[in-house]
Structure formats: C-alpha cells, structure tokens
Scaffold this motif. Structure first.
Motif, PDB file in Angstrom:
ATOM      1  N   UNK A 119     -21.302   4.983  -6.635  1.00  0.00           N
ATOM      2  CA  UNK A 119     -20.015   5.985  -6.591  1.00  0.00           C
ATOM      3  C   UNK A 119     -19.976   6.852  -7.523  1.00  0.00           C
ATOM      4  N   UNK A 120     -20.974   6.482  -8.890  1.00  0.00           N
ATOM      5  CA  UNK A 120     -20.707   7.798  -9.720  1.00  0.00           C
ATOM      6  C   UNK A 120     -22.373   7.731 -10.128  1.00  0.00           C
ATOM      7  N   UNK A 123     -24.039   8.023 -13.442  1.00  0.00           N
ATOM      8  CA  UNK A 123     -23.751   8.179 -15.102  1.00  0.00           C
ATOM      9  C   UNK A 123     -23.245   7.133 -15.728  1.00  0.00           C
ATOM     10  N   UNK A 125     -21.858   6.756 -18.340  1.00  0.00           N
ATOM     11  CA  UNK A 125     -21.014   7.335 -19.038  1.00  0.00           C
ATOM     12  C   UNK A 125     -20.064   7.364 -18.529  1.00  0.00           C
ATOM     13  N   UNK A 126     -19.825   8.231 -17.592  1.00  0.00           N
ATOM     14  CA  UNK A 126     -18.775   7.413 -17.006  1.00  0.00           C
ATOM     15  C   UNK A 126     -18.252   5.763 -16.088  1.00  0.00           C
ATOM     16  N   UNK A 128     -19.074   3.564 -17.354  1.00  0.00           N
ATOM     17  CA  UNK A 128     -18.813   2.667 -18.857  1.00  0.00           C
ATOM     18  C   UNK A 128     -16.511   2.736 -18.963  1.00  0.00           C
ATOM     19  N   UNK A 129     -16.475   4.481 -18.389  1.00  0.00           N
ATOM     20  CA  UNK A 129     -15.381   4.757 -19.012  1.00  0.00           C
ATOM     21  C   UNK A 129     -14.463   4.467 -18.041  1.00  0.00           C
ATOM     22  N   UNK A 130     -14.796   3.499 -16.717  1.00  0.00           N
ATOM     23  CA  UNK A 130     -13.471   2.917 -15.878  1.00  0.00           C
ATOM     24  C   UNK A 130     -13.803   2.505 -15.366  1.00  0.00           C
ATOM     25  N   UNK A 132     -12.599  -0.772 -16.364  1.00  0.00           N
ATOM     26  CA  UNK A 132     -11.722  -1.724 -16.463  1.00  0.00           C
ATOM     27  C   UNK A 132     -10.845  -1.541 -15.757  1.00  0.00           C
ATOM     28  N   UNK A 148     -21.068  -0.336 -23.288  1.00  0.00           N
ATOM     29  CA  UNK A 148     -22.291   0.725 -22.414  1.00  0.00           C
ATOM     30  C   UNK A 148     -23.860  -0.152 -22.225  1.00  0.00           C
TER      31      UNK A 148
END
Ligand SMILES: Nc1ncnc2c1ncn2[C@@H]1O[C@H](COP(=O)(O)OP(=O)(O)O)[C@@H](O)[C@H]1O
Lengths: 573, 458
Positions: A119-120, A123, A125-126, A128-130, A132, A148
């Motif tokens: 989906x990302x 990426x 970084x993204x 990991x960001x999303x 949870x 990460x």
C-alpha cells in the motif's frame, strides 16, 4: 541605437566576431511578432467530455475539456499508475521458508506487513508511522512496539528467504548456471541484506551527530581547519621534495660500477665532467635550502649562510676538482678537522683552516652541515673521503643500518688499508636518497602496483613510482617488503583470472557437448578422457610464481645478507 | 495531451480553517471565495404544532427559498417538554458582511474547535455558502476536495464523507490533511510543515506526500489568542476597550492616549460573542498594521529602541505603539512569559510551548534519517506567520536547537498566498492528471460505506 554592422570576418559568425572585437554591442535580432490570424482554418472544437481511467477500479466518469477530434482508448494519465511489486508468498512458501525465520512474527502480522508494504510502496517510514493506526490493522496477533528496524528486518528477511527458496527450486546445479546468474542471485541477496544491529548503531551515531551542541561543533570546526592546515603543509612539503627528487634524478646518469678500482676510475672520470655535474648539484641544493630551513635543521647558521653558500656553489665545481686532484692537501686539512671530537664539528674544524684548502674545506663543511634526510650525501662522502677512513666510519656510524654499506677493505699501494663503504651497485656514483634504494618495480607492473597502493590508501606522492612519504629506514624497509608482497600477489591474481576463464570455457564446452549429444554420452565421453592429472594443473599453476621466487623478493634476500656486489649482479641477471 | 501533468476536471477545493475559509476551483492560483469561518446565528424556539411531524421538509423548503442570500436553516432539536414538543431553530448568516452585520440576538460561532469540526451545522452552512452563493455551482456536478486537520479522527472523517455524498451529492470526494496540502502548495512533497493559523499552531512531518501521524504536534496558540491578549493588554495598560463600528453613532477626535469621546448606539440585544468578534476584527487590523516579530531574541532594550507606530482605533482612540507591538507576537515563541493572562483553553497545558518547541518536538518524533531532509524543507503556512520578521526569527530559533544542521524555510512568496497555502496545495493536487484515480467515487461510497475514507485517504 543603430550600430553599423561591422565587417564580417569570413568564416566567423557575426556574434563571435563582435565578441572578438571588444566593446561591440552584440547585435540581437528583433523578432517582430506578427500575429497572423488564420482565417483559412476552422477553429478547433473543444468538448466537455467524460472519461474513465483504467487506473480506477470503479467506473467513475469525470469530465474534462478535450479537443473534439481527439479520441482515447484509455485515460492519458492512467499510464503513470505504476505500483511497486513487493515480494509475496504462497501458503506453501510461507510454511516452508518464512515460518522458521523468526518465531516472533505471526502469519497474520506478516501478511499485514506485506500488505502495508504494497500500500505504501515500501516507504518504511510511513509504514512504521501507520503500523498501529491503520484501519486494516488486525486486532490480534500484532506485537506492540515494533521499531522501524524490526519491520525492515522482517521484510528483507522474507525477501531473502523467498529468493533463495525460489532459486533453490530451480533445480539446476549452481555450477552449471552461467556465472551471471549465480552472481545475480548473490547480488540480489546482498542487496536485500539488512543488519538490524548495524542499522541501530548507525542511527545512534546519527542521533549523536544531530544533537551536537554549539561548542562541540565549534571545536570540530577548529580541528578541521587545523587538519586542513597540516594537510596543506604536508602537501607543500611533498611538492618541494618532489622538485628536489626530480632535479636529483637529472644528475644521476652514470652507469654502475662495482669494484673499488672502478669507483676510483669512475671517480677520476667524473672529476673531468665535474663542472657539469656540480652545476646540477648546485641547482639541487638551491632547492634544498628551503625545506631545510623550515624544518628547523640543527644548523641554524643555514639561513644566514644561504647567500655566501650560493657564491660557494659557483666555485664549487672548481673546488672539488682541486680537492680530488690534489687530494693530499685536502686530506691534511680534514684530518686536522677529524681530530676534533665528533663528526659534525669536523667540518667546522676544517673551516677554520686558513689558506688554499679552505675552499675545499668549506665545500666539505657544507656537506657535513647538511646530513640531509636519509643520508643524501652519505654515499658521496664515503667515496670521496677515501683518505679519511675513520671519517666515514665515524660520521656514518649512526646511519650504517640505513645505508647498509658493506665495508670493504681494499689494498691500495700508497695509502695503506682503506676501508670503504660499499655502495649499492644500482645507485651509481653521486648522492642518492634512501628511497632510491627501494627495489624498483618492473615497468609493466608499475600501474597496477600504484593502484594497489592507492587501494591500501597508502599516500605515495611520487607520480612516477611509489615512494614512501617519510623515507626513514624502517618505513623504507616495510615499504620494500610491501612491494615485494604486492607484485607476486598481482601475479597470482592474473593467473587465477586466467584459470577462471579457462574453467568457464571448459564448462561452456561441456554444456555445448551436453546439448548436442546428451548428458549420458557426455559423461561417457568424459570418462574416456585420460584421468584427472594433478600434475597438469600444477604445471599451469607453476606459472604463478610463488612469493619467494619473485625477482624482487630474491633480490631482497640477497640484499639482507649484504652480499657483495658481484653476487647481487648475478642475481639480477 | 498536455505535458505539464495537469488535467482539470472542474473539481472544487474547500479549506475550512478556524478563522477563515477558502474555496475555489482546482487549478486556479487563488481561491475564488475567502471569507470568515465564523458565522452569525440567531436561535429561536418554536413550538411545534402540526408540521412538526416532518420537520425535514420545512428545512428543505427553507433552504431553497432563502439560502441564496443569507443562508438560513432550522436546526431541529426536539425537546420534550411535558407533552408539548419544542424545536430550536437557528438562522445562519454566513459571509463577510452577513456575519458582521449587527442583528439583535445574533451570536457568532465557528465550526471548529481544536482544529476539529465541532459544529456540523455551521460547517455545512459554510460549504453551502461557499458552493452555492460564492462559487455559484451545483456541487452534484463537481468532485470535491476537502482539507482536514492532521489529527482528525476517524469518526469525524466518516461524517465528512457522509456530508459530501449524502447532503451535497458530490460525484467524487477526497479529503487530504492540511500539512500535506500546505507542502504541496509550496511545491514540496517532503518537509516539516509548521502551520500557525487562527486557533492552532501545529507542526508535522510530511514524507513523500504522507503526513506522519506520530510527528503531529500541536497547541492552541494562534492569531486569535494574540488578538484577545492584545485586547487584555489594552485594558490593562490604558483601561481601554475598543468600541466597534456598529456601536458608534458619532465620535470626536482626541489627543493621543486620551479616552475616546464617542457616542454609542448602545443597541439592545447585542450578544457578547458578537461584540467580542467585532473587537477581534479590530485587533486583526491592529496586528496587520503594527505588530512585528523581533528578528533576534526579545530583550526590552532592543525593543524600546525600535520606532513607534501610530495606530488609531475606530472610536478615535489613538496611540503610538512601542514595545507592545513586539511583545504580543512574542507569545508565539514564549507563551508563558508574554501572555497577559492565561486563557481558558490553555489552563491545562503545561508546559506551554513556543512554536519552535512544537517544531522541535515534531522533528524529534521523526526518524533520525529523515531529520536533515525535514530541516532542509521547513514549510511555513498560516496567517499568523505573516508578522514581519517571522521568517528570520523562526529559523534562527530552530537553528539554536540544531546548530549543526542546515535549515531552509519555504513559504509561498506572497502574503496572500501564505494565507491560502493549504488551499493552493489542494488546487494543485486536484488538478493533476494522475490524481484522478484517487478520488472516492459515489459508487465506491455506496459499495463500501463511509469507512472507505480511511482506506483511500491516507
Ligand atoms: N498580516 C497578518 N499579520 C498577522 N496575523 C495575521 C495576518 N493575516 C492574518 N493573520 C492571522 O492569521 C490567522 C488566520 O490564519 P489562517 O491560516 O487563515 O488560519 P485558519 O486556517 O486556522 O483559519 C488569524 O488569526 C489572523 O489574525
């Protein structure tokens, strides 16, 4: 402003001409825009038209203006709908090669990770960001607080496992694969290598770097400027030395002579051509004075005496000529000097002498004053002061291990026993640098050796052949042994490469054979071949010289033993 | 096909901020409509008689008739009072002049609180006003792109998409986070976006068009806080409360710092919120003409040596503004020291952060690999970054925290563009040929329901 067009030079564009003739304004052609309405053609019709894009999964129709004449099969921008394809696995693959990888990851979570990767578009970084907060996050089975690095590690581990697994399915013998294929596999695996610990460490360093305080940064800047300064100094030093070396090389033309008598002979000959040689040496020493002074050489008298010395140089040629021809006078003067304790004051002692010999003495003084790096004048002094054997012995006692002179006793009718420092036959008469004593690298290897040294990040300022920067005895010694290792190593590599290609060729042949007559027959044919003969291989191998056998190495060994010039000559031959 | 990547499908872009709303057509470089988000409303209680059974019809009819000019709606809150049913209705007044015109009993309210939509009625009225009265379009014919706060919640997004599809019947819809749009509006896909608007100051890292939710950091300081603190400062220093124009019948010139001589209407039924709003609008003017951010760190000697600026209020009160014009914008950097009094919404916040602290916190929450790139692309947006001197001061404050990093600031070149940065980003995005595959279509909404917004608008 109307500028009269200048006469146009033939074969030159006008712009260039006007650049060439200064103070000329460059003529700029004025494009008078003329809007010419085209009455002839009909205006293009534009229509507000619906379109659908293949990049959409539904059939949403959006509207835009297009030329009525234009028709598309698909929406223009649908072609930019590029998606990365992260690795994916089947159930079987998961059970076989991913499941055992890491017990900390469940199938659910792994699936979820791969889904996010898709989906990302990887990426991380993204992702990991999303991780949870994503709406599709499975309610159970997701381990909290993944970092990460955890995510990256897992993903790359999966990729590696899958690649290996799929390559493994490809049941060919890796030996049989064309080399590129095996390399590609290795490359792929290497690309996907992820070392979590390393990465975390790297981030820690980055963090530290990022959080530097102002003071730390200032300190660092000061250090850097200081380092730059030192480097610049060093460069200058090296440059100056280079210049020196070059001028030194110019006046070292004489062919080698090996025996004492020939030294003598040669010396006599040399004295004939002395004016020429000496003028060279004068120029050499002119370059000399600068670094010496800067280096804070012991003789602080150097700088003030620089001017008088120049004068000396002009008479220098004569002086040595005088000295050699009428050696007796000079030797007397020097033996007087020799009585004063130590080697160094000797020159000064001689300098004190009045009378005709003082000229010669002063030239001597100059020499003894400048124990130039690495015994620049060592050789020359030893040779020329035959009369004062103890002189040579005393003044070079400290340097003996550097120059490593073989002390030779020679019978001379009129002078009694003379002890002479034996010179390296290669170096010829005249001064030489210690680094000259390094064994020369064969011309054809020069480039590769240089390259090699560069790889070792050895700083060899000399552009012609590698030479250590600071040629102390120890450094020279190590340098020499390094060279002596590199050269055979390169030889080995060459041979290895050759063998490699040979193997490749043979393999290819075998493959061709298999293709044309089939595997069984090939095996049969191969078995009929004479049995594998190791000696043959050895014979090929023999091309590779072993380290001990290389010319340089052997030379060195002889050198170590301090053998006489004649044996060395043999070795060289 | 065009080579610049744009393909306009006549999408509408709307960015409802806490104080200002921007709306216009995608692909244009300025929003066609720029009006206050705070709207006026008059609440009245109606006793429901017969028609109460179907109140919706009444509303719909009302809209059709009256909406075009003033925007009127009746909110139905059936209150059971004994056996009689009562209904509260609100008449809305949206737009620059409508909301500023004095009306007896008119309250002023905004749609957002804490950056999130709180009053959906007002929000809806704003949309309606923007689309129907200002842009004069039928929303059924246009895809709609909306901005949302970076910290918007899933349930609010669901309501938003419902509003777009159910109420406005949009053919397609997309919602994008403000920082992402602000970055796009500045021509960046990655950067640290610092947005200081009317009510909120926030910072957040944007990475390749994705807003990193963990780096979102925000606090309720902004332009309106500065304005209200200005009012308090004036009261404290000069015992003065400005009289807005609506209440001035006549005035006489007075000497500097003298009490204004003004004859007031003293209109009946002026609400407190309306009065405050009008005062804040005066302060807005005051801020724009007089206030500045000092380039280096604030110290009183430095500030006192700066030239004074004369300012005259609508009621004739005038003064030469000295230190005050530097002290109040300083709230942005050092709120606890420069605030005259602590407002209600910040009572529980501790410690109070300056906007550089907010940016710092956001940056530290992002991956260390990303930080240099973020610092190299600091995007500033929002009206309250428009104080002269801000562009020098803010990077200098950041630089103090990261002496070793290279910091580069990006913002739209003109002041007007900076007030609409996020809208610009939406305008760019919604007119990209490659974007059109991302719209949530009506069909998708029908098939998957409102939850699709979380899937498609990341
Ligand atoms: N020139 C200016 N100088 C100082 N502040 C300004 C200026 N222009 C606008 N503002 C302030 O900016 C705020 C509005 O910013 P904006 O980005 O539109 O916020 P939002 O998006 O939250 O509505 C208002 O509080 C206003 O007072």
């Amino acid at each position: 402003m109307a500028i009269k067009p200048k006469q146009k030079a033939p074969g030159m564009s006008r712009e260039l001409t006007s650049l060439y003739l200064e103070n000329q304004t460059i003529p700029v052609s004025l494009d008078h825009f003329q809007a010419k309405p085209k009455f002839g053609s009909r205006a293009e019709r534009w229509v507000w038209r619906g379109f659908k894009s293949s990049a959409r999964s539904d059939d949403l129709a959006l509207y835009h203006w297009t030329k009525a004449s234009e028709t598309y099969t698909d929406y223009f921008y649908a072609r930019y709908n590029a998606k990365t394809k992260p690795y994916d696995y089947t159930d079987e693959e998961y059970d076989k090669c991913i499941e055992p990888l890491d017990k900390g990851w469940s199938r659910v979570e792994t699936d979820y990770l791969l889904y996010l990767c898709k989906q990302f578009d990887l990426r991380f970084v993204v992702i990991h960001d999303r991780y949870y907060s994503h709406p599709d996050c499975p309610s159970t089975g997701v381990v909290p607080e993944r970092t990460l690095e955890d995510l990256k590690e897992r993903y790359y581990a999966i990729c590696r496992a899958l690649i290996q697994h799929r390559a493994g399915e490809d049941a060919r013998d890796p030996d049989d694969l064309p080399l590129q294929a095996t390399n590609k596999l290795a490359d792929d695996l290497a690309l996907l290598k992820f070392d979590k610990a390393k990465e975390q460490e790297r981030k820690q360093y980055l963090e530290a770097l990022f959080m530097r305080t102002k003071d730390e940064i200032e300190e660092e800047e000061i250090l850097i400027t200081e380092a730059r300064r030192i480097e610049a100094n060093e460069r200058r030093l090296i440059q100056e030395r280079e210049m020196l070396l070059q001028s030194h090389c110019m006046f070292e033309p004489a062919p080698t002579t090996t025996t004492i008598s020939s030294i003598k002979v040669q010396f006599a000959q040399a004295s004939d051509s002395v004016p020429l040689l000496q003028s060279n040496s004068a120029s050499a020493s002119a370059g000399d004075t600068t670094p010496k002074g800067r280096k804070g050489a012991p003789d602080s008298s150097d700088t003030p005496s620089a001017r008088p010395m120049k004068k000396q140089k002009s008479v220098h040629g004569v002086a040595s000529a005088v000295r050699t021809k009428a050696g007796a006078a000079a030797s007397k003067a020097q033996s007087a000097g020799a009585q004063s304790p130590g080697a160094r004051p000797l020159g000064f002692g001689a300098g004190e002498m009045a009378g005709p010999s003082s000229v010669a003495a002063s030239s001597l003084e100059r020499r003894s004053m400048s124990p130039l790096r690495g015994g620049l004048f060592g050789g020359i002094k030893q040779e020329r002061s035959e009369g004062e054997s103890q002189f040579g012995a005393v003044s070079f006692a400290t340097e003996e291990h550097l120059v490593n002179p073989a002390i030779v006793q020679v019978e001379a009718a009129d002078l009694g026993d003379i002890i002479v420092a034996q010179r390296d036959s290669r170096l010829g008469p005249g001064v030489f640098l210690r680094s000259d004593k390094l064994h020369p690298i064969p011309k054809n290897k020069l480039e590769s050796v240089k390259q090699f040294m560069e790889q070792l990040s050895l700083n060899c300022p000399n552009t012609i052949w590698p030479r250590p920067v600071m040629a102390t005895a120890a450094v020279c010694d190590r340098f020499d042994s390094l060279q002596a290792t590199i050269i055979p190593l390169l030889e080995c590599k060459k041979t290895a490469d050759k063998l490699e290609t040979e193997i490749q060729v043979l393999r290819a042949r075998k493959r061709m054979l298999v293709e044309s007559i089939g595997e069984d027959k090939t095996e049969e044919a191969l078995s009929k071949l004479p049995p594998f003969d190791p000696s043959k291989v050895v014979s090929t191998r023999a091309v590779t010289p072993s380290i001990a056998e290389t010319p340089v190495a052997s030379n060195r060994q002889h050198n170590r033993k301090g053998s006489t010039a004649s044996t060395r000559k043999k070795a060289r031959e | 096909m065009p080579t610049y990547g744009g393909d306009e499908v006549n999408a509408l872009v709307i960015d409802v901020g806490s104080t200002w709303t921007r709306a216009g057509f995608a692909g244009e470089d300025m929003p066609k409509a720029y009006f206050p988000s705070r709207v006026g409303y008059i609440e009245s209680e109606l006793e429901l008689i017969e028609a109460a059974d179907d109140p919706k019809e009444t509303t719909a009819a009302d809209i059709d008739v009256e909406m075009a000019e003033s925007g009127e709606d009746k909110r139905e809150t059936p209150v059971t009072n004994g056996d009689r049913r009562k209904q509260k209705t609100r008449k809305y007044f949206v737009g620059d002049t409508e909301s500023a015109t004095w009306r007896a009993g008119m309250e002023i309210g905004g749609p957002l609180e804490h950056g999130l939509v709180k009053d959906w009625d007002i929000y809806e009225k704003i949309w309606e006003y923007a689309f129907k009265s200002r842009l004069r379009v039928q929303p059924e014919e246009h895809p709609v792109m909306v901005s949302e706060a970076a910290w918007n919640t899933s349930s609010l997004r669901t309501r938003l998409i419902e509003l777009a599809f159910e109420k406005f019947n949009c053919p397609a819809f997309y919602v994008c986070k403000t920082p992402v749009l602000a970055a796009f509006g500045t021509g960046k896909h990655t950067g640290l976006v610092v947005d200081v608007g009317g009510e909120m100051a926030s910072a957040c890292a944007v990475y390749e068009g994705f807003c990193l939710t963990k780096t979102v950091c925000k606090q309720e300081i902004g332009g309106e806080l500065i304005s209200s603190q200005l009012l308090e400062q004036l009261k404290k220093d000069f015992d003065y409360e400005p009289t807005p124009i609506f209440d001035i019948e006549s005035k006489a010139p007075v000497d500097i710092r003298q009490k204004p001589v003004v004859h007031r209407y003293n209109r009946e039924g002026t609400t407190a919120s309306y009065l405050q709003e009008m005062r804040l609008r005066i302060m807005q003017e005051f801020k724009e003409t007089a206030c500045e951010v000092i380039e280096r760190s604030y110290d009183s000697n430095n500030v006192n040596s700066k030239p004074l600026k004369p300012f005259e209020f609508p009621d004739g009160f005038n003064l030469s503004v000295g230190a005050m014009r530097y002290a109040l914008p300083e709230i942005l950097f050092n709120p606890s020291q420069f605030m005259v009094s602590r407002p209600k919404q910040l009572e529980n916040e501790s410690p109070l952060m300056g906007i550089h602290d907010i940016a710092h916190k956001s940056l530290m929450a992002s991956d260390v690999d990303l930080r240099p790139q973020l610092l190299n692309n600091v995007v500033i947006a929002g009206g309250s970054t428009l104080f002269p001197g801000f562009n020098d001061r803010f990077p200098a404050m950041l630089q103090d925290s990261y002496p070793g990093s290279r910091i580069k600031l990006y913002a739209p070149s003109t002041n007007t563009e900076r007030k609409v940065t996020a809208w610009l980003g939406g305008s760019v995005l919604a007119s990209l040929g490659t974007f059109h595959q991302l719209w949530i279509s009506r069909a998708e909404y029908d098939e998957h329901g409102a939850s699709i917004v979380d899937k498609k608008c990341q």
